[in-house]
Scaffold this motif. Structure first.
Motif, PDB file in Angstrom:
ATOM      1  N   HIS A  59       0.830  -1.208   0.000  1.00 28.37           N
ATOM      2  CA  HIS A  59       0.000   0.000   0.000  1.00 28.37           C
ATOM      3  C   HIS A  59       0.864   1.256   0.000  1.00 28.37           C
ATOM      4  CE1 HIS A  59      -3.616  -2.077   2.209  1.00 28.37           C
ATOM      5  NE2 HIS A  59      -3.266  -2.693   1.093  1.00 28.37           N
ATOM      6  N   PRO A  60       0.394   2.322  -0.633  1.00 28.96           N
ATOM      7  CA  PRO A  60       1.084   3.616  -0.508  1.00 28.96           C
ATOM      8  C   PRO A  60       0.973   4.126   0.927  1.00 28.96           C
ATOM      9  CG  PRO A  60      -0.509   3.642  -2.315  1.00 28.96           C
ATOM     10  CD  PRO A  60      -0.730   2.382  -1.550  1.00 28.96           C
ATOM     11  N   VAL A  61       2.042   4.734   1.415  1.00 33.47           N
ATOM     12  CA  VAL A  61       2.073   5.290   2.771  1.00 33.47           C
ATOM     13  C   VAL A  61       2.610   6.714   2.689  1.00 33.47           C
ATOM     14  CG1 VAL A  61       3.131   5.105   5.069  1.00 33.47           C
ATOM     15  CG2 VAL A  61       2.370   3.044   3.876  1.00 33.47           C
ATOM     16  N   GLU A  62       1.946   7.609   3.417  1.00 31.66           N
ATOM     17  CA  GLU A  62       2.363   9.013   3.472  1.00 31.66           C
ATOM     18  C   GLU A  62       2.702   9.363   4.914  1.00 31.66           C
ATOM     19  OE1 GLU A  62       0.301  12.026   0.981  1.00 31.66           O
ATOM     20  OE2 GLU A  62      -0.257  12.888   2.923  1.00 31.66           O
ATOM     21  N   ILE A  63       3.832  10.059   5.108  1.00 31.18           N
ATOM     22  CA  ILE A  63       4.266  10.475   6.445  1.00 31.18           C
ATOM     23  C   ILE A  63       4.476  11.983   6.431  1.00 31.18           C
ATOM     24  CG2 ILE A  63       6.040  10.288   8.240  1.00 31.18           C
ATOM     25  CD1 ILE A  63       6.647   7.481   7.195  1.00 31.18           C
ATOM     26  N   ARG A  64       3.827  12.671   7.364  1.00 38.69           N
ATOM     27  CA  ARG A  64       3.958  14.133   7.487  1.00 38.69           C
ATOM     28  C   ARG A  64       4.687  14.455   8.780  1.00 38.69           C
ATOM     29  NH1 ARG A  64       2.792  19.260   4.988  1.00 38.69           N
ATOM     30  NH2 ARG A  64       2.426  20.720   6.662  1.00 38.69           N
ATOM     31  N   MET A  65       5.688  15.351   8.668  1.00 35.60           N
ATOM     32  CA  MET A  65       6.454  15.803   9.826  1.00 35.60           C
ATOM     33  C   MET A  65       6.473  17.323   9.826  1.00 35.60           C
ATOM     34  SD  MET A  65       9.372  13.113   8.926  1.00 35.60           S
ATOM     35  CE  MET A  65       9.033  13.566   7.259  1.00 35.60           C
ATOM     36  N   GLU A  66       6.489  17.903  11.015  1.00 36.49           N
ATOM     37  CA  GLU A  66       6.587  19.358  11.142  1.00 36.49           C
ATOM     38  C   GLU A  66       7.662  19.702  12.156  1.00 36.49           C
ATOM     39  OE1 GLU A  66       2.695  20.922  12.034  1.00 36.49           O
ATOM     40  OE2 GLU A  66       1.945  20.400  10.034  1.00 36.49           O
ATOM     41  N   LYS A  67       8.296  20.832  11.910  1.00 41.17           N
ATOM     42  CA  LYS A  67       9.382  21.289  12.770  1.00 41.17           C
ATOM     43  C   LYS A  67       8.819  22.155  13.897  1.00 41.17           C
ATOM     44  CE  LYS A  67      13.969  23.285  12.162  1.00 41.17           C
ATOM     45  NZ  LYS A  67      14.835  23.946  11.161  1.00 41.17           N
ATOM     46  N   GLN A  68       9.196  21.810  15.118  1.00 39.91           N
ATOM     47  CA  GLN A  68       8.834  22.586  16.304  1.00 39.91           C
ATOM     48  C   GLN A  68      10.143  22.974  16.976  1.00 39.91           C
ATOM     49  OE1 GLN A  68       5.722  23.423  17.270  1.00 39.91           O
ATOM     50  NE2 GLN A  68       4.818  22.331  15.535  1.00 39.91           N
ATOM     51  N   ASN A  69      10.452  24.264  16.985  1.00 36.71           N
ATOM     52  CA  ASN A  69      11.751  24.747  17.429  1.00 36.71           C
ATOM     53  C   ASN A  69      12.818  24.115  16.548  1.00 36.71           C
ATOM     54  OD1 ASN A  69      10.568  26.371  19.457  1.00 36.71           O
ATOM     55  ND2 ASN A  69      10.435  24.592  20.787  1.00 36.71           N
ATOM     56  N   GLU A  70      13.713  23.334  17.091  1.00 35.41           N
ATOM     57  CA  GLU A  70      14.752  22.709  16.273  1.00 35.41           C
ATOM     58  C   GLU A  70      14.537  21.210  16.068  1.00 35.41           C
ATOM     59  OE1 GLU A  70      17.134  24.393  14.579  1.00 35.41           O
ATOM     60  OE2 GLU A  70      15.983  26.095  15.320  1.00 35.41           O
ATOM     61  N   LEU A  71      13.430  20.683  16.600  1.00 33.86           N
ATOM     62  CA  LEU A  71      13.154  19.254  16.494  1.00 33.86           C
ATOM     63  C   LEU A  71      11.968  19.000  15.572  1.00 33.86           C
ATOM     64  CD1 LEU A  71      13.558  18.138  20.221  1.00 33.86           C
ATOM     65  CD2 LEU A  71      15.210  17.892  18.362  1.00 33.86           C
ATOM     66  N   TRP A  72      11.978  17.861  14.909  1.00 35.18           N
ATOM     67  CA  TRP A  72      10.887  17.452  14.030  1.00 35.18           C
ATOM     68  C   TRP A  72       9.998  16.473  14.772  1.00 35.18           C
ATOM     69  CZ3 TRP A  72      10.055  19.263   9.096  1.00 35.18           C
ATOM     70  CH2 TRP A  72      11.046  20.102   8.592  1.00 35.18           C
ATOM     71  N   ILE A  82       0.732   9.516   9.900  1.00 36.55           N
ATOM     72  CA  ILE A  82       1.147   8.465   8.982  1.00 36.55           C
ATOM     73  C   ILE A  82      -0.146   7.871   8.437  1.00 36.55           C
ATOM     74  CG2 ILE A  82       2.329   6.272   8.665  1.00 36.55           C
ATOM     75  CD1 ILE A  82       4.047   6.908  11.080  1.00 36.55           C
ATOM     76  N   THR A  83      -0.265   7.826   7.123  1.00 38.72           N
ATOM     77  CA  THR A  83      -1.488   7.323   6.502  1.00 38.72           C
ATOM     78  C   THR A  83      -1.160   6.215   5.514  1.00 38.72           C
ATOM     79  OG1 THR A  83      -2.519   9.501   6.714  1.00 38.72           O
ATOM     80  CG2 THR A  83      -3.554   7.960   5.199  1.00 38.72           C
ATOM     81  N   ASP A  84      -1.919   5.133   5.621  1.00 35.83           N
ATOM     82  CA  ASP A  84      -1.811   3.992   4.720  1.00 35.83           C
ATOM     83  C   ASP A  84      -3.042   4.012   3.815  1.00 35.83           C
ATOM     84  OD1 ASP A  84      -0.825   1.024   4.203  1.00 35.83           O
ATOM     85  OD2 ASP A  84      -2.989   0.928   4.540  1.00 35.83           O
ATOM     86  N   PHE A  85      -2.824   3.940   2.493  1.00 37.03           N
ATOM     87  CA  PHE A  85      -3.921   3.975   1.529  1.00 37.03           C
ATOM     88  C   PHE A  85      -4.093   2.600   0.892  1.00 37.03           C
ATOM     89  CE2 PHE A  85      -2.196   8.237   1.746  1.00 37.03           C
ATOM     90  CZ  PHE A  85      -3.328   9.042   1.800  1.00 37.03           C
ATOM     91  N   SER A  86      -5.332   2.264   0.541  1.00 41.58           N
ATOM     92  CA  SER A  86      -5.596   1.022  -0.181  1.00 41.58           C
ATOM     93  C   SER A  86      -6.736   1.253  -1.162  1.00 41.58           C
ATOM     94  CB  SER A  86      -5.954  -0.107   0.787  1.00 41.58           C
ATOM     95  OG  SER A  86      -7.180   0.167   1.427  1.00 41.58           O
ATOM     96  N   TYR A  87      -6.766   0.401  -2.183  1.00 39.63           N
ATOM     97  CA  TYR A  87      -7.869   0.463  -3.136  1.00 39.63           C
ATOM     98  C   TYR A  87      -9.103  -0.159  -2.512  1.00 39.63           C
ATOM     99  CZ  TYR A  87      -5.012   2.014  -7.034  1.00 39.63           C
ATOM    100  OH  TYR A  87      -4.218   2.751  -7.861  1.00 39.63           O
ATOM    101  N   GLN A  88     -10.237   0.527  -2.618  1.00 41.66           N
ATOM    102  CA  GLN A  88     -11.502   0.037  -2.074  1.00 41.66           C
ATOM    103  C   GLN A  88     -12.620   0.338  -3.068  1.00 41.66           C
ATOM    104  OE1 GLN A  88     -11.767  -1.582   0.939  1.00 41.66           O
ATOM    105  NE2 GLN A  88      -9.552  -1.382   1.164  1.00 41.66           N
ATOM    106  N   GLY A  89     -13.643  -0.491  -3.024  1.00 42.23           N
ATOM    107  CA  GLY A  89     -14.839  -0.251  -3.824  1.00 42.23           C
ATOM    108  C   GLY A  89     -14.754  -0.880  -5.200  1.00 42.23           C
ATOM    109  N   GLY A  90     -15.851  -0.827  -5.876  1.00 43.69           N
ATOM    110  CA  GLY A  90     -15.913  -1.383  -7.215  1.00 43.69           C
ATOM    111  C   GLY A  90     -17.144  -0.839  -7.909  1.00 43.69           C
ATOM    112  N   PRO A  91     -17.245  -0.897  -9.160  1.00 45.36           N
ATOM    113  CA  PRO A  91     -16.360  -1.586 -10.088  1.00 45.36           C
ATOM    114  C   PRO A  91     -15.086  -0.797 -10.427  1.00 45.36           C
ATOM    115  CG  PRO A  91     -18.130  -0.591 -11.324  1.00 45.36           C
ATOM    116  CD  PRO A  91     -18.396  -0.319  -9.854  1.00 45.36           C
ATOM    117  N   PHE A  92     -15.003   0.446  -9.968  1.00 41.80           N
ATOM    118  CA  PHE A  92     -13.815   1.269 -10.225  1.00 41.80           C
ATOM    119  C   PHE A  92     -13.182   1.652  -8.892  1.00 41.80           C
ATOM    120  CE2 PHE A  92     -16.909   2.082 -13.633  1.00 41.80           C
ATOM    121  CZ  PHE A  92     -16.195   1.566 -14.705  1.00 41.80           C
ATOM    122  N   PRO A  93     -12.331   0.790  -8.333  1.00 49.23           N
ATOM    123  CA  PRO A  93     -11.744   1.038  -7.015  1.00 49.23           C
ATOM    124  C   PRO A  93     -10.963   2.357  -6.967  1.00 49.23           C
ATOM    125  CG  PRO A  93     -11.246  -1.172  -7.780  1.00 49.23           C
ATOM    126  CD  PRO A  93     -11.842  -0.435  -8.944  1.00 49.23           C
TER     127      PRO A  93
END
Length: 125
Positions: free
Chosen positions: A55-68, A73-84
């Motif tokens: 599955h495709p996975v997306e990770i978002r990070m943001e900087k707070q002061n000098e630390l990230w 974190i999101t995991d995507f999958s194909y769902q539904g039909g006939p056109f997932p």
């Protein structure tokens, strides 16, 4: 480019995840240090609704002061039909300390931590 993470945040994650993120950023050139957010997309070009795959996975990070810190974190999958279509299957929100699963809904506390642990460990592997 190497990020220093705030490891005391919403949910604990293995150090291997931070290492994987930093490995993904090796060789990335940044025009300046004024940016405060990064979104990484991990995709398997062979993943499809018919053949399956990672599955495709997306990770978002943001900087707070000098630390990230991890935002989601999101995991995507194909769902539904006939056109997932690609939809969120697992969505981890570190800010609200909640985990969403397409089939169960929003989880909190122990259930959220257990799903997060399973998901992150599988993703790292």
């Amino acid at each position: 480019m190497k990020l220093n993470f705030n490891e005391v945040q919403g949910f604990p994650v293995p150090a291997k995840l931070y290492q994987l993120i930093n490995q993904s950023l090796v060789g990335t050139s940044v025009p300046n240090n004024t940016f405060n957010a990064i979104t990484l997309n991990f995709r398997d070009p062979d993943y499809s609704a018919d053949a399956g795959g990672y599955h495709p996975v997306e990770i978002r990070m943001e900087k707070q002061n000098e630390l990230w810190q991890l935002v989601y974190i999101t995991d995507f999958s194909y769902q539904g039909g006939p056109f997932p279509e690609l939809v969120k299957e697992i969505d981890v929100c570190f800010i609200s300390k909640q985990v969403f699963n397409l089939f169960i809904g929003w989880l909190q506390n122990r259930n959220a931590k257990e799903l997060l642990t399973l998901f992150v460990n599988n993703f790292i592997e």
